[in-house]
Design an enzyme around this catalytic site. Structure first.
Site, mmCIF file in Angstrom:
data_model
loop_
_atom_site.group_PDB
_atom_site.id
_atom_site.type_symbol
_atom_site.label_atom_id
_atom_site.label_comp_id
_atom_site.label_asym_id
_atom_site.label_seq_id
_atom_site.Cartn_x
_atom_site.Cartn_y
_atom_site.Cartn_z
ATOM 1 N N ASN A 7 0.873 -1.179 0.000
ATOM 2 C CA ASN A 7 0.000 0.000 0.000
ATOM 3 C C ASN A 7 0.908 1.227 0.000
ATOM 4 O OD1 ASN A 7 -1.774 2.053 0.595
ATOM 5 N ND2 ASN A 7 -2.721 1.027 2.352
ATOM 6 N N ARG A 94 -2.513 -2.085 -3.588
ATOM 7 C CA ARG A 94 -3.639 -1.163 -3.474
ATOM 8 C C ARG A 94 -3.457 -0.103 -4.555
ATOM 9 N NH1 ARG A 94 -4.431 3.843 0.458
ATOM 10 N NH2 ARG A 94 -6.490 4.426 -0.274
ATOM 11 N N HIS A 183 -12.183 4.378 -0.692
ATOM 12 C CA HIS A 183 -12.250 3.541 0.526
ATOM 13 C C HIS A 183 -13.059 2.273 0.267
ATOM 14 C CE1 HIS A 183 -11.736 7.242 3.419
ATOM 15 N NE2 HIS A 183 -10.566 6.663 3.189
ATOM 16 N N HIS A 209 -16.651 5.094 7.450
ATOM 17 C CA HIS A 209 -15.195 4.965 7.589
ATOM 18 C C HIS A 209 -14.655 6.324 8.037
ATOM 19 C CE1 HIS A 209 -11.121 3.444 6.132
ATOM 20 N NE2 HIS A 209 -10.916 4.746 6.291
ATOM 21 N N LEU A 210 -14.174 6.390 9.280
ATOM 22 C CA LEU A 210 -13.678 7.656 9.824
ATOM 23 C C LEU A 210 -12.201 7.508 10.193
ATOM 24 C CD1 LEU A 210 -16.723 8.449 12.192
ATOM 25 C CD2 LEU A 210 -16.381 9.210 9.832
ATOM 26 N N ARG A 242 -9.351 17.662 4.927
ATOM 27 C CA ARG A 242 -10.180 17.996 3.753
ATOM 28 C C ARG A 242 -11.526 18.546 4.199
ATOM 29 N NH1 ARG A 242 -9.353 12.305 1.726
ATOM 30 N NH2 ARG A 242 -7.231 12.291 0.937
ATOM 31 N N GLU A 384 -7.831 -3.369 5.420
ATOM 32 C CA GLU A 384 -7.747 -3.296 3.960
ATOM 33 C C GLU A 384 -6.681 -4.244 3.422
ATOM 34 O OE1 GLU A 384 -7.826 1.032 4.770
ATOM 35 O OE2 GLU A 384 -8.573 1.199 2.732
HETATM 36 P P1 ADP Z 1 -5.861 6.464 7.793
HETATM 37 O O1 ADP Z 1 -7.021 7.084 7.107
HETATM 38 O O2 ADP Z 1 -4.584 7.215 7.581
HETATM 39 O O3 ADP Z 1 -5.744 4.964 7.613
HETATM 40 P P2 ADP Z 1 -6.657 5.830 10.517
HETATM 41 O O4 ADP Z 1 -7.776 4.931 10.158
HETATM 42 O O5 ADP Z 1 -5.482 5.262 11.216
HETATM 43 O O6 ADP Z 1 -6.172 6.731 9.327
HETATM 44 O O7 ADP Z 1 -7.280 6.972 11.466
HETATM 45 C C1 ADP Z 1 -6.529 8.049 11.911
HETATM 46 C C2 ADP Z 1 -7.409 8.893 12.837
HETATM 47 O O8 ADP Z 1 -7.896 8.066 13.905
HETATM 48 C C3 ADP Z 1 -6.653 10.048 13.489
HETATM 49 O O9 ADP Z 1 -7.444 11.221 13.446
HETATM 50 C C4 ADP Z 1 -6.521 9.581 14.915
HETATM 51 O O10 ADP Z 1 -6.499 10.663 15.815
HETATM 52 C C5 ADP Z 1 -7.777 8.798 15.116
HETATM 53 N N1 ADP Z 1 -7.679 7.930 16.292
HETATM 54 C C6 ADP Z 1 -6.866 6.879 16.500
HETATM 55 N N2 ADP Z 1 -7.028 6.395 17.764
HETATM 56 C C7 ADP Z 1 -7.959 7.180 18.359
HETATM 57 C C8 ADP Z 1 -8.565 7.219 19.650
HETATM 58 N N3 ADP Z 1 -8.234 6.331 20.587
HETATM 59 N N4 ADP Z 1 -9.503 8.169 19.889
HETATM 60 C C9 ADP Z 1 -9.826 9.078 18.949
HETATM 61 N N5 ADP Z 1 -9.298 9.088 17.716
HETATM 62 C C10 ADP Z 1 -8.384 8.168 17.421
#
Ligand code: ADP
Length: 399
Positions: A7, A94, A183, A209-210, A242, A384
């Site tokens: 990836n 990916r 995604h 997906h956040l 974004r 993923e």
């Molecule tokens: P990516 O889209 O780069 O794969 P991730 O799925 O790892 O990203 O998500 C990153 C986001 O998740 C960041 O904003 C990070 O702050 C948040 N995050 C990770 N652990 C926690 C947590 N315990 N509480 C709140 N937010 C979190």
């Protein structure tokens, strides 16, 4: 069957080695700041207990050098998991943009590579680097099959009235301007898990997906019906940096004010979202700021949650019903307060979160709704890389 999943980002490279059909990786790795003298490698071996982690900082000039480092670590005499590059039977890549050409995992041939190249204008930041890594992997693993798994593929099932924009048709036919969505690998993975959990293959699902990037997808019968990202990943939800949805007139207004097109592009992709609202893009830092009484953080979290609620309402209408909400990725999996805020005002859908379960639940699929909730609320860790390994494996098994 050893399958390596790659990836690649503009300055980073993540990889995982699987022994399919086992669903746990043998090792995972991350290379960051490629192209600098201070690149960082973390290589984690998961076949030993406790797991062994190798971390080091060194100059890595480009992705080719990064992949070379990876191969050396994978085949190291002491800590290696393979004897030589020939042990790898397939490399799953990916690839961000598959346009309208790819709806499934695809064996990479010269023609497929040409198509990925043709799609450079649609994904100028991502597809060139994906293409480059395919070429490097072809040289590094000459006996492996190369397979592309596209971020857009899952959304190819959207009906035309959902994926078309209300602009002249020629812009669609000549320029490919339409909703593609991204995604997809993550939405597919978690929605399949949810349908299995519910025991309902035709379940009506909203997958949320956040992560740093955020998107939401309406899924029915295992198919994407609509999704919040559009022609590019800029549309839809509020994200780390974004803006998500914004009136396009804002762009013309800024250009009239003297901004260049590049500056606006940078503003909306890199300086907006939570970053623009609070000066912070990492949700954990925003939570800390909130605890310290930061009003901008409180407002930003309200905007973030409100946007998601609007999409849930809209997708419940698209689906004409709802069996489950799925929360996934960094924020979705870990930020229980955000899940609580999003689900707080959805009584009209009989969505009722159980606050205690929401705070403490762990496991692969966590059900965090009250027993009287008409809609299940599921927290499902996305994976993923595993999805790419599985799709690659299935493709080779059926080929
Ligand atoms: P990516 O889209 O780069 O794969 P991730 O799925 O790892 O990203 O998500 C990153 C986001 O998740 C960041 O904003 C990070 O702050 C948040 N995050 C990770 N652990 C926690 C947590 N315990 N509480 C709140 N937010 C979190």
């Amino acid at each position: 069957m050893y399958i390596l999943v790659i990836n690649a980002g503009s300055s980073s490279l993540k990889y995982q080695l699987f022994d399919m059909p086992l669903d746990k990786p043998l090792c995972t790795g991350l290379i960051e700041r490629i192209g600098t003298n201070e690149a960082f490698i973390r290589h984690k071996i998961l076949t030993v207990d406790p797991t062994q982690t190798i971390e080091r900082q060194e100059a890595i000039a480009d992705h080719s050098a990064g992949l070379q480092q990876m191969v050396e670590l994978l085949s190291d005499a002491e800590i290696g998991l393979i004897h030589s590059a020939d042990d790898i039977k397939a490399v799953g890549h990916r690839v961000v943009h598959g346009g309208e050409r790819f709806a499934n995992a695809t064996l990479i041939t010269p023609a497929v590579k040409e198509t990925i190249k043709d799609l450079f204008p649609l994904a100028p930041l991502h597809n060139p680097i994906n293409y480059q890594c395919i070429e490097i992997a072809e040289k590094t693993f000459p006996n492996a099959r190369q397979i592309a798994v596209f971020d857009t593929a899952f959304h190819q099932t959207m009906p035309e009235y959902a994926f078309r924009y209300a602009i002249p048709e020629s812009l669609y036919t000549d320029e490919g301007i339409r909703v593609y969505g991204f995604h997809g690998t993550s939405h597919k993975y978690v929605s399949e898990k949810a349908a299995a959990w519910l025991g309902k293959p035709d379940a009506k699902l909203i997958s949320i997906h956040l992560g740093n990037g955020c998107s939401i997808t309406a899924v029915q019968n295992g198919k994407s019906l609509d999704t919040s990202m559009g022609f590019s990943p800029l549309a839809g939800l509020v994200m780390g940096t974004r803006s998500g949805d914004i009136d396009p007139s804002v762009i013309f207004h800024l250009i009239a004010k003297g901004y260049s097109a590049d500056a606006v592009n940078n503003l909306l992709n890199k300086q907006s979202g939570m970053q623009g609202l609070t000066g912070l893009n990492d949700m954990r830092d925003i939570r800390k700021a909130l605890e310290a009484g930061n009003q901008a953080a409180a407002l930003a979290l309200d905007i973030y949650a409100y946007r998601i609620q609007k999409y849930i309402g809209s997708y419940a209408a698209v689906l004409n019903g709802l069996d489950a909400l799925i929360f996934t990725a960094g924020v979705g999996e870990n930020d229980s307060a955000m899940r609580e805020q999003i689900c707080a005002n959805l009584d009209f859908l009989a969505v009722y979160l159980d606050s205690d379960k929401n705070r403490v639940a762990t496991g692969d699929v966590r059900e965090v709704n009250r027993s009287d909730s008409a809609v299940k609320i599921l927290v499902i860790p996305t994976n993923e890389e595993l999805e790419i390994a599985q799709q690659s494996f299935d493709l080779l098994e059926t080929a």
